[in-house]
Write an enzyme that holds these catalytic residues in place. Structure first.
Site, PDB file in Angstrom:
ATOM      1  N   LYS A   1      34.227 -15.297 -11.407  1.00 31.30           N
ATOM      2  CA  LYS A   1      34.023 -14.487 -10.096  1.00 31.30           C
ATOM      3  C   LYS A   1      32.764 -14.681  -9.495  1.00 31.30           C
ATOM      4  O   LYS A   1      31.982 -15.390 -10.086  1.00 31.30           O
ATOM      5  CB  LYS A   1      34.460 -13.043  -9.964  1.00 31.30           C
TER       6      LYS A   1
HETATM    7  C1  LIG Z   1      40.297 -11.028 -11.670  1.00 32.16           C
HETATM    8  C2  LIG Z   1      41.201 -10.358 -11.063  1.00 32.16           C
HETATM    9  C3  LIG Z   1      41.732  -9.252 -11.267  1.00 32.16           C
HETATM   10  C4  LIG Z   1      41.216  -8.382 -12.727  1.00 32.16           C
HETATM   11  O1  LIG Z   1      39.917  -8.246 -12.774  1.00 32.16           O
HETATM   12  P1  LIG Z   1      39.280  -7.953 -14.072  1.00 32.16           P
HETATM   13  O2  LIG Z   1      37.977  -7.840 -14.136  1.00 32.16           O
HETATM   14  O3  LIG Z   1      39.539  -9.225 -15.209  1.00 32.16           O
HETATM   15  O4  LIG Z   1      40.152  -6.882 -14.686  1.00 32.16           O
HETATM   16  C5  LIG Z   1      42.490  -8.296 -10.387  1.00 32.16           C
HETATM   17  N1  LIG Z   1      42.925  -8.934  -9.289  1.00 32.16           N
HETATM   18  C6  LIG Z   1      42.481 -10.178  -9.048  1.00 32.16           C
HETATM   19  C7  LIG Z   1      43.178 -10.810  -7.518  1.00 32.16           C
HETATM   20  C8  LIG Z   1      41.605 -11.012  -9.836  1.00 32.16           C
HETATM   21  O5  LIG Z   1      41.385 -12.230  -9.483  1.00 32.16           O
END
Ligand SMILES: *Cc1c(COP(=O)(O)O)cnc(C)c1O
Length: 381
Positions: free
Chosen positions: A188
């Site tokens: 991210k």
């Molecule tokens: C990465 C992601 C999540 C989950 O995030 P985590 O921190 O890995 O639990 C949820 N929704 C979207 C759209 C994501 O890209």
């Protein structure tokens, strides 16, 4: 292999984590509140609650809004499974709203139609979760207005979108939602290894999320039931919560990464603009951008005719592409709940053509040129 995404860790980031390891607190110390304050300030939100993942943040957001058995949660099929799963964790029923064919975001017209029908049949959702796919905000003015009209709560899944803006204001200010959730997974925009955070302008929601992230246990006098303090050891469990706490090492990394958040997003935008120019003469569809949005550009999703062949060619030639997302309702687990292929045609059509090409702050222009030449060869092949 050029990956589709990766973290950017500086010497300052490393020093920040090491300093925590030498300090008194590895958990429940000063770094988590510092990180929460940094993100709240960045977003213009009054409250921020940091947890061990965005999935946990979505879960406690649903719990704080009272989602439970007999309730309904709607999200989009074009998302990671977690956006839908959190509804099932709460015992709610999950359904989906299709995306627009050009931005791949929740379609406000489809939402309006579905809400109107649900009102008639008495099946309105308690919570909807629009997802800011690829880093671009959904049309939150339209979604927020519909939510208000039907008395529905809104949680923004902004896992892709920290550092983005919508109508000139930061995503996370909850101008059209109850709660906004970010992810700090390494692919991210900024990372805490694992980690997530929820922002809100509502003090009561923040207090409830804080309760659910730590066992439902509290020392806050206004939350206690028996109330009279029996001594310094005293706490009460007043709800069934979880251990979703973020560690001090994660939060210190988050504070350090947040200093470069604007630079990361600017760099991603510059790389995306360069892809726009570089790839516009190829027979592919580039991701559409709304004028109202400044995207955080978590992803650069293109659409190609022969996705399977083009994807394999890219992967076999050093380009670590990926696909976002397999529509959640077509997963075997969701098919067992009654969904079937064909239920949400825009998300399915997009999925069959989608490839996310590499995009991250450390990507070089030479890397982008390699992506283009391999992609061109794949399309010519
Ligand atoms: C990465 C992601 C999540 C989950 O995030 P985590 O921190 O890995 O639990 C949820 N929704 C979207 C759209 C994501 O890209």
């Amino acid at each position: 292999m050029i990956p589709y995404g990766r973290q950017d860790i500086s010497e300052e980031d490393i020093a920040a984590v090491v300093a925590v390891l030498r300090s008194d607190f590895l958990t429940q110390g000063p770094a988590v509140p510092q990180f929460e304050a940094a993100i709240a300030t960045h977003c213009g939100a009054d409250h921020a609650v940091a947890v061990n993942s965005a999935t946990s943040a979505l879960h406690i957001a649903c719990l704080a809004l009272g989602l439970g058995k007999g309730d309904r949660l709607w999200t989009v099929p074009n998302t990671f499974v977690a956006s839908a799963n959190v509804g099932l964790y709460c015992g709610a029923t999950v359904d989906f709203v299709d995306i627009t064919p050009d931005t791949y975001l929740m379609c406000p017209e489809a939402l309006a139609e579905k809400l109107a029908a649900a009102e008639i049949s008495g099946t309105l959702p308690k919570v909807i979760i629009p997802v800011h796919f690829a880093g671009q905000s959904c049309d939150m003015a339209a979604i927020g207005a519909l939510a208000k009209r039907y008395g529905v709560h809104v949680i923004e899944d902004a896992s892709h979108a920290i550092g983005a803006t919508y109508q000139g204001a930061p995503v996370g200010n909850c101008a059209h939602s109850d709660i906004c959730v970010f992810s700090f997974h390494p692919v991210k925009i900024i990372t805490t290894a694992e980690g997530g955070l929820a922002t809100t302008q509502d003090a009561a929601l923040a207090q409830r999320m804080d309760l659910f992230r730590s066992h439902g246990v509290t020392r806050a006098p206004d939350l206690m039931v028996d109330a009279e303090d029996q001594g310094g050891w005293y706490y009460e469990q007043v709800a069934l919560g979880y251990n979703y706490r973020m560690t001090e090492m994660q939060a210190a990394l988050g504070v350090s990464q947040t200093r470069r958040l604007d630079a990361f997003v600017a760099r991603r935008n510059a790389l995306a603009a360069r892809y726009d120019a570089l790839l516009c003469d190829l027979p592919i569809t580039l991701p559409a951008q709304s004028r109202e949005s400044y995207s955080a550009y978590h992803l650069y999703p293109i659409q190609v005719e022969d996705r399977v062949e083009v994807f394999a060619h890219l992967r076999n030639n050093g380009i670590g592409v990926n696909v976002h997302y397999i529509p959640v309702h077509t997963q075997p687990y969701y098919r067992d709940l009654g969904f079937k292929r064909g239920d949400f045609p825009n998300a399915e059509h997009y999925y069959h053509h989608a490839i996310s090409i590499p995009l991250y702050a450390g990507l070089t222009e030479a890397d982008q040129d390699s992506v283009k030449s391999v992609l061109k060869a794949a399309l010519d092949g």
